[in-house]
Design a protein around this motif. Structure first.
Motif, PDB file in Angstrom:
ATOM      1  N   VAL A   1      29.560 -10.943 -18.603  1.00  0.00           N
ATOM      2  CA  VAL A   1      28.877  -9.723 -18.169  1.00  0.00           C
ATOM      3  C   VAL A   1      28.429  -9.920 -16.724  1.00  0.00           C
ATOM      4  CG1 VAL A   1      28.096  -9.144 -20.512  1.00  0.00           C
ATOM      5  CG2 VAL A   1      26.582 -10.438 -18.988  1.00  0.00           C
ATOM      6  N   ASP A   2      28.033  -8.816 -16.088  1.00  0.00           N
ATOM      7  CA  ASP A   2      27.647  -8.849 -14.674  1.00  0.00           C
ATOM      8  C   ASP A   2      26.160  -8.697 -14.433  1.00  0.00           C
ATOM      9  OD1 ASP A   2      30.430  -8.892 -13.689  1.00  0.00           O
ATOM     10  OD2 ASP A   2      30.503  -6.864 -14.526  1.00  0.00           O
ATOM     11  N   ILE A   3      25.444  -8.069 -15.353  1.00  0.00           N
ATOM     12  CA  ILE A   3      24.009  -7.819 -15.201  1.00  0.00           C
ATOM     13  C   ILE A   3      23.349  -7.979 -16.555  1.00  0.00           C
ATOM     14  CG2 ILE A   3      22.239  -6.110 -14.600  1.00  0.00           C
ATOM     15  CD1 ILE A   3      24.335  -4.720 -12.842  1.00  0.00           C
ATOM     16  N   ILE A   4      22.173  -8.603 -16.570  1.00  0.00           N
ATOM     17  CA  ILE A   4      21.444  -8.762 -17.828  1.00  0.00           C
ATOM     18  C   ILE A   4      19.960  -8.497 -17.619  1.00  0.00           C
ATOM     19  CG2 ILE A   4      23.057 -10.492 -18.719  1.00  0.00           C
ATOM     20  CD1 ILE A   4      20.838 -12.612 -18.146  1.00  0.00           C
ATOM     21  N   ASP A   5      19.291  -8.094 -18.711  1.00  0.00           N
ATOM     22  CA  ASP A   5      17.837  -8.183 -18.784  1.00  0.00           C
ATOM     23  C   ASP A   5      17.485  -9.666 -18.808  1.00  0.00           C
ATOM     24  OD1 ASP A   5      16.674  -5.593 -18.948  1.00  0.00           O
ATOM     25  OD2 ASP A   5      17.491  -5.375 -20.971  1.00  0.00           O
TER      26      ASP A   5
ATOM     27  N   THR B   1      19.563 -18.895  -7.912  1.00  0.00           N
ATOM     28  CA  THR B   1      20.502 -19.588  -7.018  1.00  0.00           C
ATOM     29  C   THR B   1      21.892 -19.596  -7.627  1.00  0.00           C
ATOM     30  OG1 THR B   1      19.980 -21.716  -8.055  1.00  0.00           O
ATOM     31  CG2 THR B   1      18.708 -21.117  -6.093  1.00  0.00           C
ATOM     32  N   GLY B   2      22.870 -20.065  -6.859  1.00  0.00           N
ATOM     33  CA  GLY B   2      24.235 -20.194  -7.365  1.00  0.00           C
ATOM     34  C   GLY B   2      24.985 -18.881  -7.355  1.00  0.00           C
ATOM     35  N   ASP B   3      25.668 -18.587  -8.450  1.00  0.00           N
ATOM     36  CA  ASP B   3      26.511 -17.400  -8.545  1.00  0.00           C
ATOM     37  C   ASP B   3      25.771 -16.176  -9.066  1.00  0.00           C
ATOM     38  OD1 ASP B   3      28.705 -18.806  -7.611  1.00  0.00           O
ATOM     39  OD2 ASP B   3      29.312 -19.443  -9.632  1.00  0.00           O
ATOM     40  N   THR B   4      24.453 -16.258  -9.163  1.00  0.00           N
ATOM     41  CA  THR B   4      23.645 -15.129  -9.639  1.00  0.00           C
ATOM     42  C   THR B   4      22.441 -14.951  -8.723  1.00  0.00           C
ATOM     43  OG1 THR B   4      22.359 -16.576 -11.098  1.00  0.00           O
ATOM     44  CG2 THR B   4      24.289 -15.471 -12.048  1.00  0.00           C
TER      45      THR B   4
ATOM     46  N   ALA C   1      21.915 -10.660 -11.771  1.00  0.00           N
ATOM     47  CA  ALA C   1      23.240 -10.099 -11.533  1.00  0.00           C
ATOM     48  C   ALA C   1      24.156 -11.158 -10.930  1.00  0.00           C
ATOM     49  CB  ALA C   1      23.156  -8.898 -10.604  1.00  0.00           C
ATOM     50  N   SER C   2      25.422 -11.013 -11.210  1.00  0.00           N
ATOM     51  CA  SER C   2      26.434 -11.852 -10.571  1.00  0.00           C
ATOM     52  C   SER C   2      26.501 -11.512  -9.092  1.00  0.00           C
ATOM     53  CB  SER C   2      27.796 -11.592 -11.223  1.00  0.00           C
ATOM     54  OG  SER C   2      28.847 -12.073 -10.419  1.00  0.00           O
ATOM     55  N   THR C   3      26.786 -12.516  -8.263  1.00  0.00           N
ATOM     56  CA  THR C   3      26.882 -12.266  -6.821  1.00  0.00           C
ATOM     57  C   THR C   3      28.080 -11.398  -6.458  1.00  0.00           C
ATOM     58  OG1 THR C   3      28.032 -14.393  -6.613  1.00  0.00           O
ATOM     59  CG2 THR C   3      25.666 -14.363  -6.131  1.00  0.00           C
ATOM     60  N   ARG C   4      28.954 -11.114  -7.403  1.00  0.00           N
ATOM     61  CA  ARG C   4      30.066 -10.208  -7.112  1.00  0.00           C
ATOM     62  C   ARG C   4      29.628  -8.742  -7.181  1.00  0.00           C
ATOM     63  NH1 ARG C   4      34.297  -8.450 -10.763  1.00  0.00           N
ATOM     64  NH2 ARG C   4      33.454  -7.890 -12.804  1.00  0.00           N
ATOM     65  N   VAL C   5      28.393  -8.503  -7.667  1.00  0.00           N
ATOM     66  CA  VAL C   5      27.869  -7.141  -7.774  1.00  0.00           C
ATOM     67  C   VAL C   5      27.132  -6.790  -6.481  1.00  0.00           C
ATOM     68  CG1 VAL C   5      26.361  -5.592  -9.066  1.00  0.00           C
ATOM     69  CG2 VAL C   5      27.627  -7.393 -10.267  1.00  0.00           C
TER      70      VAL C   5
END
Length: 529
Positions: free
Chosen positions: A260-264, A275-278, A505-509
């Motif tokens: 998934v790309d976004i979470i509560d 940090t990292g990919d989020t 969120a993922s950094t791709r968002v």
């Protein structure tokens, strides 16, 4: 009650937002994004901790972003300035005593089923909401005192009220008064809750399965976005997929694994996503803070001494320090500190268990062998209905037990919660109401309005009606201050902490934004390849 929305596009906003700054874009003409700018396509995947409960925009929802992105409103509210700006309406005028609002509409708008948007369908929306009343509570509140709409021609109408309603212009920007198509207006409230909705928005609802999720698909040719948005044309995303994942650990694992790309985000998990990919996003919500709402029809809670004992017998700071992080402010009033009419009442909300015990002693509530108070054979027992947020209620349960009150916790589904509140089968309920206008207090606490919590008639009614009629901002603020003070003095409600949306969120968002009511708008969101 709103739970899902993601982040804003600037580092710090006046409305209390923080986020890592994603790219900005402008595209008011349709399908083609600017050269070198946002990428079109892809599916945004969102994991929810709760089912929406009801998809009808005229009903409070745990996931308001679904219907906010399929149904537009007459106006919008700029999240930076709070100013009301054009959306489906291009201009408006308000008469001197705020009883008549005349709107001029766009002429290039259609609903997703091809039906033309015009003044007649706006009138039908307001008429139906008024007729259905408490079955569409959010809309009915915004239309308090509605006496009808006059259609002058296809693009001009006047909405009239039989009493001043200064908050209606702001309400015209809200999800509660989002304009739905004629086909939807023929549906029952139950059918609308289940997703039988046609709007003019940038997305169309493809599917909704309660307790599982929903899917939105991009609407081609949408070119009438809000003046508050950088992208006023078609959305960049192809799809938005919502999935209900109740377990916090599973949601977190789904994000880190790329499912998934976004979470509560649960408070205890916030640090791992910075940090990292989020990245983390948080937004302090305007409106009424997260609150234990009191059912004033409950025999025990009609007693002011009991209500006041609870108000000062709960340790708000301990709840925030234990359950949350520094992003979550302790409540210091009924309204969030981001609300312009906020009044600091922290002294009146100070934790004072000795005074709480003294109040109950004086009222004749005597401790029994197990520490729970009794009077005339009746135990001081109350219940609270919840949809999530068990740690908050469990800590309050421990605190209240120390002053002799036995609080039982009832965890309900979204549908069960709504039914219990609608029918008054609770002593306390727990929610936060996000509306960036103080008239939300009239909707919630005036005995002359919808009055969802059974508040008895009092001078508060006159104060709330006066603020609704006051066009001078300073004079209105003075009245709203009086209302907040009265609510706390009479212990009509128990504020706990300010509602904050926190998501990872993922950094791709990229390009995630909030509206003024803390609801996520997806027109500018795009995914890096």
């Amino acid at each position: 009650m709103a739970r899902i929305a993601v982040l804003t596009s600037v580092a710090v906003l006046a409305s209390g937002c923080w986020a890592a700054p994603p790219p900005q874009s402008s595209n008011a003409t349709g399908e083609r994004p600017p050269a070198g700018g946002p990428q079109r396509g892809g599916s945004l995947r969102i994991a929810l901790d709760l089912d929406p409960g009801c998809l009808d925009p005229a009903v409070p929802s745990f996931v308001p972003s679904i219907t906010r992105n399929i149904a537009d409103s007459l106006t919008d509210q700029d999240p930076d300035t709070g100013k009301i700006v054009p959306w489906l309406a291009t201009s408006w005028t308000v008469n001197k005593n705020a009883t008549a609002f005349t709107f001029t509409l766009r002429t290039d708008v259609t609903f997703s089923d091809g039906t033309r948007f015009d003044a007649d369908v706006v009138k039908r929306n307001f008429d139906v909401a008024s007729e259905l009343g408490a079955q569409l509570p959010a809309a009915a509140t915004a239309l308090a005192g509605y006496s009808g709409t006059t259609v002058h021609n296809d693009k001009k109408l006047t909405v009239r009220f039989n009493q001043p309603n200064i908050g209606f212009l702001q309400a015209s920007s809200s999800r509660a008064l989002a304009i739905l198509g004629p086909a939807t207006l023929e549906k029952s409230p139950q059918q609308r809750c289940q997703g039988e909705l046609i709007g003019t928005g940038p997305f169309v609802l493809k599917s909704y399965v309660p307790d599982r999720g929903a899917t939105l698909v991009r609407r081609k040719g949408h070119t009438w976005g809000s003046a508050a948005r950088a992208n006023r044309g078609a959305a960049y995303l192809d799809r938005i997929e919502y999935q209900v994942i109740a377990e916090a650990g599973v949601r977190s694992g789904s994000l880190t694994s790329g499912q998934v790309d976004i979470i509560d985000v649960a408070p205890q998990d916030e640090a791992r996503f910075e940090t990292g990919d989020t990245y983390l996003a948080s937004h302090v919500q305007a409106g009424v803070v997260s609150t234990f709402h009191i059912n004033h029809d409950h025999p025990i809670l009609r007693e002011k001494a009991v209500r006041r004992a609870m108000l000062i017998g709960i340790n708000r700071k301990q709840i925030v320090d234990t359950v949350f992080t520094p992003r979550h402010p302790v409540a210091t009033s009924v309204l969030s500190h981001t609300q312009p009419e906020y009044l600091d009442l922290s002294a009146a909300l100070r934790f004072d268990p000795d005074s709480a015990n003294a109040l109950l002693d004086k009222a004749g509530w005597v401790r029994g062998p197990d520490g729970i108070r009794e009077r005339a054979g009746q135990r001081l027992e109350l219940d609270i209905i919840l949809r999530g947020m068990a740690p908050v209620a469990e800590l309050a349960q421990q605190q209240l037990r120390r002053i002799g009150i036995d609080l039982s916790i009832r965890q309900l589904t979204s549908a069960e919660y709504r039914e219990a509140e609608d029918n008054g089968r609770f002593a306390l309920s727990f929610s936060q109401q996000s509306r960036p206008d103080p008239d939300i207090l009239r909707a919630m606490y005036s005995s002359r309005d919808i009055n969802p919590y059974g508040v008895a008639p009092s001078k508060l009614d006159d104060i709330l009606e006066a603020q609704a009629a006051e066009s001078d901002p300073q004079a209105r603020t003075t009245l709203v201050h009086k209302a907040q003070r009265y609510l706390i003095e009479q212990a009509y409600t128990i504020p706990l902490y300010e509602g904050v949306q926190v998501h990872a969120a993922s950094t791709r968002v990229n390009g995630l934004i909030y509206d003024m009511s803390s609801t996520h708008i997806f027109t500018e969101t795009w995914l890096s390849s």
